[in-house]
Design an enzyme around this catalytic site. Structure first.
Site, PDB file in Angstrom:
ATOM      1  N   THR A  13       0.830  -1.213   0.000  1.00  0.00           N
ATOM      2  CA  THR A  13       0.000   0.000   0.000  1.00  0.00           C
ATOM      3  C   THR A  13       0.862   1.259   0.000  1.00  0.00           C
ATOM      4  O   THR A  13       0.723   2.129  -0.861  1.00  0.00           O
ATOM      5  CB  THR A  13      -0.921   0.005   1.249  1.00  0.00           C
ATOM      6  OG1 THR A  13      -1.673  -1.208   1.255  1.00  0.00           O
ATOM      7  CG2 THR A  13      -1.857   1.195   1.264  1.00  0.00           C
ATOM      8  N   ALA A  33      13.512  19.852  -3.867  1.00  0.00           N
ATOM      9  CA  ALA A  33      14.680  19.177  -3.288  1.00  0.00           C
ATOM     10  C   ALA A  33      15.986  19.782  -3.791  1.00  0.00           C
ATOM     11  O   ALA A  33      16.999  19.740  -3.101  1.00  0.00           O
ATOM     12  CB  ALA A  33      14.641  17.690  -3.623  1.00  0.00           C
ATOM     13  N   VAL A 132       3.512   8.309  12.147  1.00  0.00           N
ATOM     14  CA  VAL A 132       2.464   8.815  13.052  1.00  0.00           C
ATOM     15  C   VAL A 132       1.438   9.610  12.252  1.00  0.00           C
ATOM     16  O   VAL A 132       1.778  10.566  11.552  1.00  0.00           O
ATOM     17  CB  VAL A 132       3.065   9.713  14.167  1.00  0.00           C
ATOM     18  CG1 VAL A 132       1.960  10.197  15.107  1.00  0.00           C
ATOM     19  CG2 VAL A 132       4.137   8.982  14.943  1.00  0.00           C
ATOM     20  N   ILE A 136      -0.560  13.364   7.928  1.00  0.00           N
ATOM     21  CA  ILE A 136      -0.468  14.628   8.688  1.00  0.00           C
ATOM     22  C   ILE A 136       1.004  14.872   9.066  1.00  0.00           C
ATOM     23  O   ILE A 136       1.635  13.995   9.657  1.00  0.00           O
ATOM     24  CB  ILE A 136      -1.298  14.583   9.998  1.00  0.00           C
ATOM     25  CG1 ILE A 136      -2.744  14.168   9.716  1.00  0.00           C
ATOM     26  CG2 ILE A 136      -1.251  15.927  10.714  1.00  0.00           C
ATOM     27  CD1 ILE A 136      -3.580  13.992  10.981  1.00  0.00           C
ATOM     28  N   LYS A 205       2.341   4.909  18.124  1.00  0.00           N
ATOM     29  CA  LYS A 205       2.391   6.300  17.657  1.00  0.00           C
ATOM     30  C   LYS A 205       2.441   7.272  18.842  1.00  0.00           C
ATOM     31  O   LYS A 205       3.161   8.270  18.821  1.00  0.00           O
ATOM     32  CB  LYS A 205       1.162   6.587  16.783  1.00  0.00           C
ATOM     33  CG  LYS A 205       1.159   5.769  15.491  1.00  0.00           C
ATOM     34  CD  LYS A 205      -0.208   5.801  14.817  1.00  0.00           C
ATOM     35  CE  LYS A 205      -0.220   5.023  13.522  1.00  0.00           C
ATOM     36  NZ  LYS A 205      -1.562   4.758  13.012  1.00  0.00           N
ATOM     37  N   GLY A 302      -3.687   5.024   4.269  1.00  0.00           N
ATOM     38  CA  GLY A 302      -4.005   4.976   2.834  1.00  0.00           C
ATOM     39  C   GLY A 302      -2.745   5.206   2.007  1.00  0.00           C
ATOM     40  O   GLY A 302      -1.756   5.749   2.499  1.00  0.00           O
TER      41      GLY A 302
HETATM   42  P1  NDP Z   1       1.701  -3.989   2.849  1.00  0.00           P
HETATM   43  O1  NDP Z   1       1.448  -5.288   3.498  1.00  0.00           O
HETATM   44  O2  NDP Z   1       0.691  -3.436   1.929  1.00  0.00           O
HETATM   45  O3  NDP Z   1       3.099  -4.068   2.053  1.00  0.00           O
HETATM   46  C1  NDP Z   1       4.232  -4.685   2.570  1.00  0.00           C
HETATM   47  C2  NDP Z   1       5.252  -4.841   1.454  1.00  0.00           C
HETATM   48  O4  NDP Z   1       6.446  -5.375   2.007  1.00  0.00           O
HETATM   49  C3  NDP Z   1       4.833  -5.791   0.333  1.00  0.00           C
HETATM   50  O5  NDP Z   1       5.255  -5.294  -0.899  1.00  0.00           O
HETATM   51  C4  NDP Z   1       5.609  -7.074   0.676  1.00  0.00           C
HETATM   52  O6  NDP Z   1       5.922  -7.856  -0.466  1.00  0.00           O
HETATM   53  C5  NDP Z   1       6.881  -6.470   1.207  1.00  0.00           C
HETATM   54  N1  NDP Z   1       7.660  -7.407   2.005  1.00  0.00           N
HETATM   55  C6  NDP Z   1       7.266  -8.174   3.043  1.00  0.00           C
HETATM   56  N2  NDP Z   1       8.289  -8.909   3.507  1.00  0.00           N
HETATM   57  C7  NDP Z   1       9.362  -8.579   2.744  1.00  0.00           C
HETATM   58  C8  NDP Z   1      10.710  -9.004   2.707  1.00  0.00           C
HETATM   59  N3  NDP Z   1      11.169  -9.908   3.574  1.00  0.00           N
HETATM   60  N4  NDP Z   1      11.529  -8.485   1.763  1.00  0.00           N
HETATM   61  C9  NDP Z   1      11.077  -7.562   0.884  1.00  0.00           C
HETATM   62  N5  NDP Z   1       9.812  -7.122   0.861  1.00  0.00           N
HETATM   63  C10 NDP Z   1       8.961  -7.622   1.782  1.00  0.00           C
HETATM   64  O7  NDP Z   1       2.022  -2.957   4.028  1.00  0.00           O
HETATM   65  P2  NDP Z   1       1.715  -1.385   4.060  1.00  0.00           P
HETATM   66  O8  NDP Z   1       2.228  -0.749   2.847  1.00  0.00           O
HETATM   67  O9  NDP Z   1       0.311  -1.178   4.460  1.00  0.00           O
HETATM   68  O10 NDP Z   1       2.588  -0.959   5.337  1.00  0.00           O
HETATM   69  C11 NDP Z   1       3.984  -0.775   5.247  1.00  0.00           C
HETATM   70  C12 NDP Z   1       4.442  -0.019   6.495  1.00  0.00           C
HETATM   71  O11 NDP Z   1       3.826   1.256   6.507  1.00  0.00           O
HETATM   72  C13 NDP Z   1       4.076  -0.668   7.825  1.00  0.00           C
HETATM   73  O12 NDP Z   1       5.109  -0.415   8.749  1.00  0.00           O
HETATM   74  C14 NDP Z   1       2.811   0.062   8.245  1.00  0.00           C
HETATM   75  O13 NDP Z   1       2.609   0.058   9.627  1.00  0.00           O
HETATM   76  C15 NDP Z   1       3.122   1.447   7.751  1.00  0.00           C
HETATM   77  N6  NDP Z   1       1.989   2.313   7.508  1.00  0.00           N
HETATM   78  C16 NDP Z   1       0.947   1.871   6.745  1.00  0.00           C
HETATM   79  C17 NDP Z   1      -0.101   2.722   6.435  1.00  0.00           C
HETATM   80  C18 NDP Z   1      -1.248   2.284   5.585  1.00  0.00           C
HETATM   81  O14 NDP Z   1      -2.172   3.091   5.376  1.00  0.00           O
HETATM   82  N7  NDP Z   1      -1.264   1.067   5.068  1.00  0.00           N
HETATM   83  C19 NDP Z   1      -0.114   4.112   6.925  1.00  0.00           C
HETATM   84  C20 NDP Z   1       1.049   4.477   7.717  1.00  0.00           C
HETATM   85  C21 NDP Z   1       2.053   3.589   7.992  1.00  0.00           C
HETATM   86  P3  NDP Z   1       4.861  -8.929  -1.028  1.00  0.00           P
HETATM   87  O15 NDP Z   1       3.723  -8.127  -1.582  1.00  0.00           O
HETATM   88  O16 NDP Z   1       5.628  -9.668  -2.072  1.00  0.00           O
HETATM   89  O17 NDP Z   1       4.456  -9.769   0.146  1.00  0.00           O
HETATM   90  N1  HSE Z   2      -3.181   0.745  10.455  1.00  0.00           N
HETATM   91  C1  HSE Z   2      -2.886   2.117  10.616  1.00  0.00           C
HETATM   92  C2  HSE Z   2      -4.172   2.905  10.835  1.00  0.00           C
HETATM   93  C3  HSE Z   2      -2.162   2.636   9.413  1.00  0.00           C
HETATM   94  O1  HSE Z   2      -5.257   2.354  10.563  1.00  0.00           O
HETATM   95  O2  HSE Z   2      -4.116   4.033  11.292  1.00  0.00           O
HETATM   96  C4  HSE Z   2      -1.653   4.049   9.585  1.00  0.00           C
HETATM   97  O3  HSE Z   2      -0.644   4.107  10.528  1.00  0.00           O
END
Ligand code: NDP
Ligand code: HSE
Length: 436
Positions: A13, A33, A132, A136, A205, A302
């Protein structure tokens, strides 16, 4: 001048959003930048997984460590999540002298002290704006915008998934699990959604914000965490009748005895702006001595919204690449040697008012027993609401709002009320904050 080469670990995501936002707004971003920024490499777990971004100009691998060890890459963007492989990759990136951007609040809350010390030693930056409140810019606001202030307290809706669930339950009377599934499909929820629902994500957070606000090391293990899974339609309705909304808040306050660090469902007067923050939106209210209250609002989760914060961090690092590491903004706002050991208060020492809901038998004297127990613990009742039983002689809900009392006295009162023969259910307790 050569472009800055970036390696993105994780194209889910947030990772896909980062690639999309950077390519969509490349001209403005380069202008801001002062250097070209190029995502040249990315890692996923499984090369067969579909990504929601164009990777035709990016070399994608399933060996993330290979990117971390690539001398061409200057900035590692960790968007995998968790504290396992992510910790190993970030530690190695720092060791290799690379700057790190991460959205991983669990990693920062649990390992930030150690990682920041390592980064300081190596003269690199770990930027974590997206960790966090999603999009925002709350870290920047607290660390830089409020740098002149003494922060007194902060309270935030800092989990988009939880707020989305509570809003849908209240407005559409939807079922808890049904809304959670939708939040997962929209990419808001954590890999383990109990982190959202039980307040662990919000506590990560809050731990980070409290350190920045009060100049203390990160202490996630001392945060009090209570989730929203026990909140019923009944409580949402009674809270509304009494002029309140239930929100899942992260609260941190500096008191004479120490610092409060707590995440729990909270009744807030419905007229407060923060009580009207709905859906996946987040908001953080900060009370500071010079500026007074300030409120920060925006999308808490998101793809593009979170990527907005990730890309802003990349830009910040690129702008500062040639500066002296000693003169960069400190990771936790205060210089490392200015952090203090102000204690974190256990929840039993926290003082708040309460919403109590007791299910009792419809018998004479029950209410008198309950009010006597409360009085013995020094608890004053502010308002009381008693509903008629649905069937004659059936169970009646008694709802009370109390004045402020220290939590340990409330614990004692609840234990005694639950021991009454006529009380046939656990007492529902929700803390109240006026946020005035
Ligand atoms: P997702 O599960 O959507 O994506 C995780 C990604 O990491 C995938 O592409 C996955 O690959 C990859 N991955 C997992 N294991 C490995 C590995 N060993 N080596 C390389 N790639 C790997 O997570 P999100 O994008 O939702 O979240 C990512 C981070 O951002 C988390 O820390 C989350 O807490 C944070 N976050 C998320 C928000 C959100 O709205 N979703 C908002 C704010 C923070 P594959 O698809 O092949 O499994
Ligand atoms: N799972 C978290 C939330 C993602 O719903 O707020 C953003 O940190």
């Amino acid at each position: 001048m050569q472009s800055v080469k970036v390696g993105v670990l994780g194209l889910g995501t947030v990772g896909s959003g980062t690639v999309n936002v950077l390519s969509r707004n490349l001209q403005e971003i380069t202008g801001r930048a002062g250097r070209d920024i190029e995502i040249t490499r990315a890692a996923v777990r499984d090369l067969a997984s579909k990504t929601a971004c164009d990777t035709s100009n990016i070399a994608v691998t399933d060996n993330a460590m290979d990117i971390v060890n690539d001398p061409e890459i200057q900035i590692i963007v960790e968007l995998i999540g968790g504290t396992g492989i992510a910790f190993e990759l970030v530690s190695k990136a720092i060791e290799n002298g690379k700057h790190v951007v991460t959205a991983n609040k669990a990693l920062i809350a649990l390992h930030g002290n150690e990682l920041f010390a390592k980064a300081q030693e190596k003269g690199v930056t770990i930027a974590f704006e997206a960790a966090v409140a999603g999009g925002i810019p709350i870290i920047k606001a607290m660390r830089e915008g409020l740098a002149a202030n003494r922060i007194e307290w902060l309270a935030g809706i800092i989990n988009g998934t939880g707020n989305f669930i509570l809003t849908e339950m209240r407005d559409k009377e939807r079922d808890f699990s049904d809304v959670l599934e939708e939040a997962q499909a929209l990419g808001y929820a954590e890999a383990d959604p109990t982190f959202d629902v039980e307040g662990i994500d919000a506590a990560h957070k809050l731990t980070i914000m409290a350190s920045i606000a009060f100049g203390i090391p990160l202490q996630f293990d001392k945060a009090f965490t209570e989730g929203i899974s026990l909140i019923s339609q009944e409580d949402v309705k009674y809270a509304g009748e009494l002029g309140y909304r239930i929100k899942h808040l992260g609260i941190s306050k500096k008191t004479d005895k120490g610092i409060e660090l707590r995440v729990h469902p909270t009744l807030i007067p419905h007229r407060r702006l923060i009580a009207n923050v709905d859906g996946v939106m987040n908001a953080v209210l900060i009370q500071a001595d010079a500026v007074g209250p300030t409120l920060y609002y925006g999308a808490g989760a998101g793809s593009d919204a979170t990527a907005s914060a990730v890309v802003a961090d990349i830009i910040d690092i690129v702008r500062a690449l040639t500066t002296d590491p000693e003169n960069r903004v400190p990771h936790l706002a205060f210089q490392p040697d200015a952090l203090t050991d102000t204690p974190i208060l256990p929840i039993s020492e926290v003082v708040t008012s309460y919403y109590l809901r007791v299910h009792t038998e419809d018998k004479p004297g029950v209410l008198a027993d309950i009010t006597r127990i409360l009085a013995e613990q020094g608890i004053s009742i502010e308002a009381i609401l008693q509903k008629e039983p649905e069937v004659a002689g059936g169970i009646i809900p008694v709802i009370m709002l109390t004045q402020e009392i220290v939590e340990k006295n409330m614990d004692a009162a609840i234990t005694q009320i639950e021991a009454l023969q006529s009380v046939n259910d656990s007492v529902m307790r929700i803390r109240i904050e006026s946020l005035g």
